[in-house]
Design a protein around this motif. Structure first.
Motif, mmCIF file in Angstrom:
data_model
loop_
_atom_site.group_PDB
_atom_site.id
_atom_site.type_symbol
_atom_site.label_atom_id
_atom_site.label_comp_id
_atom_site.label_asym_id
_atom_site.label_seq_id
_atom_site.Cartn_x
_atom_site.Cartn_y
_atom_site.Cartn_z
ATOM 1 N N HIS A 57 0.709 -1.214 -0.208
ATOM 2 C CA HIS A 57 -0.094 -0.161 0.081
ATOM 3 C C HIS A 57 0.910 1.190 -0.165
ATOM 4 N N PRO B 256 1.555 10.186 -8.283
ATOM 5 C CA PRO B 256 0.997 9.594 -9.629
ATOM 6 C C PRO B 256 2.053 9.620 -10.880
ATOM 7 N N ALA C 228 -2.694 -1.458 -5.978
ATOM 8 C CA ALA C 228 -2.839 -0.574 -7.200
ATOM 9 C C ALA C 228 -4.185 -0.365 -7.528
ATOM 10 N N LYS C 229 -5.227 -1.195 -7.418
ATOM 11 C CA LYS C 229 -6.576 -0.835 -7.688
ATOM 12 C C LYS C 229 -6.904 0.245 -6.693
ATOM 13 N N GLU C 230 -6.608 0.166 -5.368
ATOM 14 C CA GLU C 230 -6.880 1.301 -4.440
ATOM 15 C C GLU C 230 -6.263 2.249 -4.816
ATOM 16 N N HIS C 231 -5.441 2.603 -5.227
ATOM 17 C CA HIS C 231 -4.685 3.833 -5.742
ATOM 18 C C HIS C 231 -4.769 4.138 -7.098
ATOM 19 N N ASP C 232 -5.454 3.176 -7.974
ATOM 20 C CA ASP C 232 -5.930 3.520 -9.258
ATOM 21 C C ASP C 232 -4.581 3.943 -9.986
ATOM 22 N N ARG C 233 -3.639 2.738 -9.822
ATOM 23 C CA ARG C 233 -2.201 3.098 -10.638
ATOM 24 C C ARG C 233 -2.036 1.947 -11.277
ATOM 25 N N ARG C 234 -1.229 1.987 -12.353
ATOM 26 C CA ARG C 234 -0.457 0.748 -13.079
ATOM 27 C C ARG C 234 0.678 0.411 -12.381
ATOM 28 N N PRO D 152 -4.682 -3.680 -12.411
ATOM 29 C CA PRO D 152 -3.714 -3.198 -13.336
ATOM 30 C C PRO D 152 -2.454 -3.245 -13.036
#
Length: 374
Positions: free
Chosen positions: A92, A99, A120-126, A160
């Protein structure tokens, strides 16, 4: 304003600025000439200043061991690899980097895939993923191509996340550079077989990342390797010089110490003990002790307590006086840097600058997060 070394309280870590620049230039040029991406590990210097110099010389990004290191280095770098399994809160924290930072992680388990995937899903990042292989170090890393293939396919199912390739750390190769032939050949052979297996399974790696300063200068011999992650080369140390991965003249960091006692015959005592030099033995060499003197390389730090270093004078004609100052080349420079908040940049006997060891420790965020749960 520049000051003389005499103005510093000891013990103090000194970096010879000319040697540092030479070390940085040499590795950058080596990587460029051999078509290798240079992603240096910051564990040695832990400094945004030195990291920026590495990036200015063409490094493609940085390697970090802890989320706090990555947080600090994100101030100067937009491409960071966490070379440590992202399990639990680590996942996390690394996913919470700014970003604009391109994040890559190394892992060797399904649990790590699940943790970094959720983060990664929680923070919406690849997040890019390298599968870590055990190529002989026996510390972390999967053991077989089948395991690597299975994890690579799992990564592809956990958007992602993005499967990018493989990495390894050849830390088991500690022989003198001139005696590494057999070990390097074995490493290259195993890696070639692994890449072929991954290719046949449809998960050919884009990135094949290998680390360590002792093997860096022969990295071009390993077919398929396209990225290197050396760390110690920026400063070097007694171990690196002892195995031939650098010359003694390339050791940029020394610990300035003061002789505080000569009362016991055959020895002198300096004010640099284990809290200044660490307690690392020599690795990959037959020499003993915890460091040698820059000015008198025949003199070894043979014993230590927390604030005392014992110098063995039995092989030297040097007659130290109380109050005299010496510079000690430590066995393991990474530990020494981690013990200090500040490093002094020197040219000769003049202190020209200083910089913070900004990424030492675990950082305030860890302590704050714990306190908020109480």
């Amino acid at each position: 304003m520049a000051t003389l070394l005499d103005a510093l309280e000891t013990p103090a870590p000194l970096v010879d600025l000319e040697r540092l620049a030479r070390n940085l230039d040499r590795m950058a040029a080596f990587a460029a000439i051999n078509g290798l991406a240079l992603r240096p590990h910051i564990k040695t210097h832990k400094s945004t200043r030195i990291a920026a110099e590495q990036l200015d010389r063409g490094a493609v990004g940085l390697t970090c061991a802890t989320p706090f290191e990555a947080e600090v280095m994100s101030e100067v770098c937009a491409d960071i690899l966490l070379a440590h399994p992202p399990v639990g809160q680590r996942a996390h924290r690394i996913a919470a980097l700014p970003p604009q930072v391109r994040v890559t992680v190394a892992l060797d388990s399904m649990r790590a895939i699940e943790d970094i995937g959720a983060a990664a899903k929680e923070h919406d990042r690849r997040v890019q993923v390298l599968i870590e292989m055990d190529m002989g170090m026996h510390r972390v890393g999967v053991q077989t191509a089948d395991e690597a293939i299975e994890l690579a396919r799992m990564v592809r199912r956990h958007a992602p996340l993005d499967y990018a390739g493989i990495m390894f750390y050849p830390g088991h190769i500690r022989a003198h550079v001139d005696a590494q032939d057999a070990a390097m050949a074995q490493l290259a052979g195993r890696l070639g077989v692994l890449i072929e297996a991954l290719d046949r399974a449809g998960v050919r790696p884009r990135v094949v990342s290998g680390g360590s300063t002792p093997t860096a200068w022969r990295a071009q011999e390993i077919e398929g390797l396209n990225e290197i992650r050396p760390g110690t080369y920026v400063y070097n140390d007694r171990t690196t010089a002892g195995i031939g991965a650098c010359e003694w003249e390339d050791c940029a960091l020394t610990v300035l110490a003061t002789v505080v006692s000569t009362a016991v015959p055959g020895q002198a005592v300096v004010d640099a003990g284990s809290k200044a030099l660490g307690r690392e033995p020599m690795r990959g060499g037959a020499d003993d002790g915890f460091g040698i003197l820059l000015e008198y390389p025949e003199v070894t730090v043979t014993g230590m307590s927390e604030e005392h270093g014992i110098l063995d004078l039995s092989r030297s004609d040097w007659k130290p006086a109380v109050g005299e100052r010496v510079r000690i080349i430590p066995n393991h420079v990474c530990i020494v840097v981690h013990l200090n908040d500040l490093v002094y940049g020197v040219r000769g006997d003049v202190v020209e600058t200083s910089w913070s060891v900004a990424a030492r420790g675990r950082g305030l965020r860890q302590a704050t997060a714990w306190a908020e749960t109480r």
